[in-house]
Motif scaffolding. Structure first.
Motif, PDB file in Angstrom:
ATOM      1  N   GLY A  36       0.794  -1.231   0.000  1.00  7.06           N
ATOM      2  CA  GLY A  36       0.000   0.000   0.000  1.00  7.06           C
ATOM      3  C   GLY A  36       0.823   1.277   0.000  1.00  7.06           C
ATOM      4  N   MET A  37       2.132   1.153  -0.166  1.00 10.92           N
ATOM      5  CA  MET A  37       3.022   2.317  -0.146  1.00 10.92           C
ATOM      6  C   MET A  37       2.814   3.163  -1.394  1.00 10.92           C
ATOM      7  N   TRP A  38       2.842   4.468  -1.204  1.00  4.58           N
ATOM      8  CA  TRP A  38       2.792   5.415  -2.314  1.00  4.58           C
ATOM      9  C   TRP A  38       4.220   5.765  -2.718  1.00  4.58           C
ATOM     10  N   GLN A  39       4.472   5.824  -4.043  1.00  2.00           N
ATOM     11  CA  GLN A  39       5.765   6.259  -4.569  1.00  2.00           C
ATOM     12  C   GLN A  39       5.526   7.398  -5.559  1.00  2.00           C
ATOM     13  N   PHE A  40       6.310   8.450  -5.419  1.00  2.00           N
ATOM     14  CA  PHE A  40       6.200   9.628  -6.280  1.00  2.00           C
ATOM     15  C   PHE A  40       7.571   9.876  -6.895  1.00  2.00           C
ATOM     16  N   LEU A  41       7.649   9.712  -8.221  1.00  2.00           N
ATOM     17  CA  LEU A  41       8.938   9.758  -8.905  1.00  2.00           C
ATOM     18  C   LEU A  41       8.905  10.749 -10.065  1.00  2.00           C
ATOM     19  N   CYS A  42      10.107  11.108 -10.530  1.00  3.48           N
ATOM     20  CA  CYS A  42      10.228  12.108 -11.589  1.00  3.48           C
ATOM     21  C   CYS A  42      10.235  11.507 -12.992  1.00  3.48           C
ATOM     22  N   GLY A  43      10.236  10.189 -13.090  1.00  2.00           N
ATOM     23  CA  GLY A  43      10.211   9.545 -14.395  1.00  2.00           C
ATOM     24  C   GLY A  43      11.567   9.057 -14.875  1.00  2.00           C
ATOM     25  N   GLN A  44      12.629   9.385 -14.154  1.00  2.25           N
ATOM     26  CA  GLN A  44      13.957   8.894 -14.505  1.00  2.25           C
ATOM     27  C   GLN A  44      14.186   7.522 -13.871  1.00  2.25           C
ATOM     28  N   VAL A  45      15.254   6.858 -14.282  1.00  4.32           N
ATOM     29  CA  VAL A  45      15.665   5.602 -13.654  1.00  4.32           C
ATOM     30  C   VAL A  45      16.378   5.956 -12.358  1.00  4.32           C
ATOM     31  N   HIS A  46      16.076   5.213 -11.289  1.00  3.09           N
ATOM     32  CA  HIS A  46      16.631   5.531  -9.972  1.00  3.09           C
ATOM     33  C   HIS A  46      17.341   4.340  -9.348  1.00  3.09           C
ATOM     34  N   THR A  47      18.258   4.650  -8.451  1.00  2.00           N
ATOM     35  CA  THR A  47      18.867   3.644  -7.607  1.00  2.00           C
ATOM     36  C   THR A  47      18.212   3.732  -6.240  1.00  2.00           C
ATOM     37  N   THR A  48      18.359   2.706  -5.436  1.00  2.00           N
ATOM     38  CA  THR A  48      17.719   2.664  -4.124  1.00  2.00           C
ATOM     39  C   THR A  48      18.150   3.834  -3.247  1.00  2.00           C
ATOM     40  N   ASP A  49      19.398   4.236  -3.341  1.00  2.00           N
ATOM     41  CA  ASP A  49      19.878   5.320  -2.482  1.00  2.00           C
ATOM     42  C   ASP A  49      19.323   6.691  -2.870  1.00  2.00           C
ATOM     43  N   GLU A  50      18.640   6.797  -4.003  1.00  2.00           N
ATOM     44  CA  GLU A  50      18.008   8.052  -4.405  1.00  2.00           C
ATOM     45  C   GLU A  50      16.587   8.188  -3.855  1.00  2.00           C
ATOM     46  N   ALA A  51      16.097   7.147  -3.200  1.00  2.00           N
ATOM     47  CA  ALA A  51      14.760   7.174  -2.613  1.00  2.00           C
ATOM     48  C   ALA A  51      14.813   7.856  -1.248  1.00  2.00           C
ATOM     49  N   LYS A  52      13.830   8.695  -0.988  1.00  2.00           N
ATOM     50  CA  LYS A  52      13.714   9.402   0.286  1.00  2.00           C
ATOM     51  C   LYS A  52      12.314   9.160   0.847  1.00  2.00           C
ATOM     52  N   LEU A  53      12.192   9.237   2.162  1.00  2.00           N
ATOM     53  CA  LEU A  53      10.885   9.115   2.800  1.00  2.00           C
ATOM     54  C   LEU A  53      10.401  10.492   3.220  1.00  2.00           C
ATOM     55  N   VAL A  54       9.177  10.783   2.861  1.00  2.00           N
ATOM     56  CA  VAL A  54       8.510  12.021   3.265  1.00  2.00           C
ATOM     57  C   VAL A  54       7.075  11.658   3.636  1.00  2.00           C
ATOM     58  N   SER A  55       6.355  12.607   4.166  1.00  2.00           N
ATOM     59  CA  SER A  55       4.946  12.349   4.468  1.00  2.00           C
ATOM     60  C   SER A  55       4.103  12.572   3.213  1.00  2.00           C
ATOM     61  N   LEU A  56       2.970  11.908   3.185  1.00  2.00           N
ATOM     62  CA  LEU A  56       2.025  12.095   2.085  1.00  2.00           C
ATOM     63  C   LEU A  56       1.588  13.558   2.023  1.00  2.00           C
ATOM     64  N   ARG A  57       1.475  14.206   3.163  1.00  2.00           N
ATOM     65  CA  ARG A  57       1.133  15.637   3.225  1.00  2.00           C
ATOM     66  C   ARG A  57       2.204  16.473   2.513  1.00  2.00           C
ATOM     67  N   TRP A  58       3.494  16.131   2.705  1.00  2.00           N
ATOM     68  CA  TRP A  58       4.572  16.877   2.053  1.00  2.00           C
ATOM     69  C   TRP A  58       4.406  16.795   0.537  1.00  2.00           C
ATOM     70  N   VAL A  59       4.122  15.598   0.039  1.00  2.00           N
ATOM     71  CA  VAL A  59       3.954  15.413  -1.404  1.00  2.00           C
ATOM     72  C   VAL A  59       2.785  16.252  -1.905  1.00  2.00           C
ATOM     73  N   PHE A  60       1.658  16.185  -1.206  1.00  2.00           N
ATOM     74  CA  PHE A  60       0.477  16.949  -1.627  1.00  2.00           C
ATOM     75  C   PHE A  60       0.747  18.449  -1.590  1.00  2.00           C
ATOM     76  N   ASP A  61       1.444  18.914  -0.564  1.00  2.00           N
ATOM     77  CA  ASP A  61       1.766  20.341  -0.481  1.00  2.00           C
ATOM     78  C   ASP A  61       2.724  20.764  -1.597  1.00  2.00           C
ATOM     79  N   PHE A  62       3.615  19.872  -2.009  1.00  2.00           N
ATOM     80  CA  PHE A  62       4.550  20.148  -3.093  1.00  2.00           C
ATOM     81  C   PHE A  62       3.822  20.248  -4.433  1.00  2.00           C
ATOM     82  N   ASP A  63       2.851  19.346  -4.649  1.00  2.00           N
ATOM     83  CA  ASP A  63       2.142  19.293  -5.935  1.00  2.00           C
ATOM     84  C   ASP A  63       0.695  18.852  -5.700  1.00  2.00           C
ATOM     85  N   HIS A  64      -0.203  19.832  -5.643  1.00  2.00           N
ATOM     86  CA  HIS A  64      -1.619  19.529  -5.390  1.00  2.00           C
ATOM     87  C   HIS A  64      -2.252  18.658  -6.467  1.00  2.00           C
ATOM     88  N   SER A  65      -1.657  18.603  -7.660  1.00  2.00           N
ATOM     89  CA  SER A  65      -2.263  17.815  -8.744  1.00  2.00           C
ATOM     90  C   SER A  65      -2.299  16.325  -8.422  1.00  2.00           C
TER      91      SER A  65
END
Length: 92
Positions: A36-65
């Protein structure tokens, strides 16, 4: 704007470092079926160390869309070509 997700605002979400550090747009969103985890990515290929944890609220505040994806069930993903595009939702 009211928080639209059923998950609590402090729910952990995965986001890539490009969004946090470079303010890259969110172009790919996954609502994982297994946990049930949400992932929000920029569309590029990523490595595991490029993943960060934030709150769902942070994501929504960053981009309401991303709020239009609040009802997206587990096991689905959404993508778009740029920040101004509409989301296309598909089953994983």
């Amino acid at each position: 704007m009211e928080f639209p997700f059923y998950d609590a605002p402090n729910t952990a979400a995965i986001i890539c470092c490009h969004i946090i550090e470079s303010k890259s747009p969110i172009l790919y969103v996954s609502h994982d079926e297994d946990d049930g985890m949400w992932q929000f990515l920029c569309g590029q290929v990523h490595t595991t160390d490029e993943a960060k944890l934030v709150s769902l609220r942070w994501v929504f505040d960053f981009d309401h869309s991303v709020g239009v994806l609040a009802d997206m069930p587990c096991g689905y993903y959404a993508q778009r070509k740029n920040r101004d595009d509409s989301w296309t939702i598909k089953k994983q």
